[in-house]
Design an enzyme around this catalytic site. Sequence first.
Site, mmCIF file in Angstrom:
data_model
loop_
_atom_site.group_PDB
_atom_site.id
_atom_site.type_symbol
_atom_site.label_atom_id
_atom_site.label_comp_id
_atom_site.label_asym_id
_atom_site.label_seq_id
_atom_site.Cartn_x
_atom_site.Cartn_y
_atom_site.Cartn_z
ATOM 1 N N ARG A 284 -9.202 -78.999 93.440
ATOM 2 C CA ARG A 284 -8.476 -77.832 93.941
ATOM 3 C C ARG A 284 -8.027 -76.835 92.881
ATOM 4 N NH1 ARG A 284 -4.297 -78.837 98.620
ATOM 5 N NH2 ARG A 284 -2.989 -79.296 96.846
ATOM 6 N N ASP A 285 -8.293 -77.061 91.614
ATOM 7 C CA ASP A 285 -7.899 -76.086 90.593
ATOM 8 C C ASP A 285 -8.888 -76.087 89.429
ATOM 9 O OD1 ASP A 285 -6.356 -74.083 89.441
ATOM 10 O OD2 ASP A 285 -4.998 -75.492 88.458
ATOM 11 N N LEU A 286 -10.175 -76.143 89.741
ATOM 12 C CA LEU A 286 -11.172 -76.106 88.680
ATOM 13 C C LEU A 286 -11.206 -74.702 88.090
ATOM 14 C CD1 LEU A 286 -13.354 -77.540 87.073
ATOM 15 C CD2 LEU A 286 -15.001 -76.777 88.792
ATOM 16 N N ARG B 98 -9.432 -73.012 82.156
ATOM 17 C CA ARG B 98 -8.211 -73.511 81.507
ATOM 18 C C ARG B 98 -8.029 -75.018 81.711
ATOM 19 N NH1 ARG B 98 -6.630 -70.758 86.049
ATOM 20 N NH2 ARG B 98 -5.697 -72.075 87.638
ATOM 21 N N ASN B 99 -8.725 -75.609 82.689
ATOM 22 C CA ASN B 99 -8.606 -77.032 82.979
ATOM 23 C C ASN B 99 -9.811 -77.839 82.503
ATOM 24 O OD1 ASN B 99 -6.106 -76.692 84.172
ATOM 25 N ND2 ASN B 99 -6.989 -76.268 86.160
#
EC number: 2.7.10.2
Length: 74
Positions: free
Chosen positions: A31-33, A36-37
């Site tokens: 859910r947050d690819l 920055r990750n």
Amino acid sequence: RETLDAVALLYMATQIASGMSYLEARNYIHRDLAARNCLVGDNKLVKVADFGLARLMRDDTYTAHAGAKFPIKW
């Protein structure tokens, strides 16, 4: 800073895709690819990080409620 050529970028992208496939096979949605990750280490080894928004999928489908600010499973 090192300049990355197309071959290196493709290698890194395939690692990210492989990591996302691994999560999907275990019924997780990141859910947050985002860049920055994605942590890049020696030899351009990429690790997907930051699972703060990750969710376990309990059903075959995953939907968002009205007004949700994240994409549903593609």
